[in-house]
Write an enzyme that holds these catalytic residues in place. Structure first.
Site, short mmCIF file in Angstrom:
data_model
loop_
_atom_site.label_atom_id
_atom_site.label_comp_id
_atom_site.label_asym_id
_atom_site.label_seq_id
_atom_site.Cartn_x
_atom_site.Cartn_y
_atom_site.Cartn_z
CG ASP A 1 6.50 -22.98 -4.28
OD1 ASP A 1 7.07 -22.49 -5.28
OD2 ASP A 1 5.97 -24.10 -4.31
CD1 TRP B 1 -20.20 -21.05 7.55
CD2 TRP B 1 -22.19 -21.96 7.08
NE1 TRP B 1 -20.14 -21.59 6.28
CE2 TRP B 1 -21.33 -22.15 5.97
CE3 TRP B 1 -23.50 -22.45 7.00
CZ2 TRP B 1 -21.74 -22.81 4.80
CZ3 TRP B 1 -23.91 -23.10 5.84
CH2 TRP B 1 -23.04 -23.27 4.76
CB THR C 1 -20.23 -27.21 4.39
OG1 THR C 1 -19.31 -26.18 4.00
CG2 THR C 1 -21.64 -26.72 4.23
N PRO C 2 -18.20 -28.95 6.98
CG PRO C 2 -18.05 -29.73 9.17
CD PRO C 2 -19.00 -29.16 8.17
CE LYS D 1 -27.72 -38.45 9.49
NZ LYS D 1 -27.18 -38.94 10.78
#
Lengths: 141, 141, 141, 141
Positions: C17, C47, C59-60, C90
């Site tokens: 930046d 995926w 894999t969110p 889970k």
């Protein structure tokens, strides 16, 4: 034959869009990295150093054109072969040939040709094109 | 006169590079958003819907050329005026004029012209150019 | 000891930046690539394939926390050491230790710990957490 | 009640990944823009100016944690409500609540809480945390 230096990029999941292919602005991100990688590979120091020694803050883009031939997706490894095709007084033409190595051989993904300048800062803060520094040109030819 | 739809983007700190100006690949990100915004503004539905109705998954880029005239930095607001300049059988030319409103008037930042296709998926999974759907062209003219 | 797989990223000019250091969202881009690279390195297929075989689309991320220790800049090469630290019914905990190799030794850049799920699509289109597939867990332990 | 300033972002096609949802690092890009937008909205000048007047080059991130509740996709408009929740001697806590306005009301997308510093440059070039400038704190409370 001009010097050619190759930059390698892996395509990641996040580089791809909902159509499952590379979102095209990401190609320009790699092209910009490949441009800098070319100069670094030729021995040109970081732009902070050239700012002090030559007044060159970087190589801003003036013109670009690109032709997209095949799509790419995540898992692909791309090769960006980079050359400076022409040296002008106050600009240069940098070219990229982007390929993927496949089982079947090499696939052309895209070709790109740019005009860039060696940018300096005007006393008023604006960017201007400096004459191509002979020290840099000598390293890159 | 072709229909013109304008997309507005704010330049953020993170869009700029160590030289303090917009890192150029980010211009192509806004251009892609402006392209989609043009179609949305003409009433073309989301690509998921056109995938079902017309087999069109989006408008992949085939060719682009851009000319960078002035730099931009964070705090700037940019206007992207978008047109389809030409309709061909299996592609179209989309053009962008990017300006910033300044105290002194309007500053031209860049101009860009692209060739895009309406992309469909071949049974083998590869992308191909579909004939320009007359339903979409009618909405956009 | 959990399996550790290291992902390497070069920091490019455009990743930085106007302060001359990596713009922090780019660290998360590399972290996401390092997460996928971990699974690929363990032998988990793309995926698209797990969508067909297990209903797993990816894999969110559910939760993340990161601690930034040192800055990085272009020219740096960063190592992302990745582990799955915990398997739940889970979800799972994936952790990253990011370092740079310096003349003086190794510099810690950042540490990150995430909770991710194996995501499937509900019939209504929404994302849901699937039970951790034993086939995938077996590959990754 | 701390001052709250809201930043608005449109989700574009290119912000989404092959799963069709926002690629999570892009949320951090908007969060960083929302952070700067908060200070600009409070009347804090550009970091170039505070560099000259206060030695403050920006507000680098030290710690972040985020909790992702719902997914977002292109076409969505997101609201980032930003506050400074706590002022410490040499750092501050900035918090973000991100929502989408839906037909059915407001959907929570994510929450994020960060620790940031006012960064200055050590004579050796390294970043360091400055005491929170009272001029800036007075503008933001």
């Amino acid at each position: 034959m001009p010097k050619t230096i190759t930059y390698t990029a892996r395509v990641e999941f996040g580089d791809c869009d909902p159509a499952g292919i590379v979102w095209f602005p990401n190609f320009f991100g790699w092209i910009d990295a490949a441009s800098r990688h070319f100069f670094a590979g030729c021995g040109v120091p970081r732009w902070e150093e050239t700012t002090r020694t030559l007044g060159v803050i970087g190589t801003p883009l003036v013109d670009t054109k690109a032709r997209f031939v095949s799509t790419a997706s995540y898992g692909d490894t791309l090769q960006f072969a980079v050359q400076v095709r022409e040296w002008r007084e106050k600009s240069f033409v940098q070219a990229y040939r982007v390929t993927r190595d496949d089982a079947a051989g090499e696939t052309l993904i895209l070709e790109c040709e740019e005009v860039r300048i060696f940018g300096g800062k005007h006393p008023d803060g604006r960017l201007r094109a400096l004459p191509v520094p002979p020290e840099i040109r000598a390293l890159c030819e």
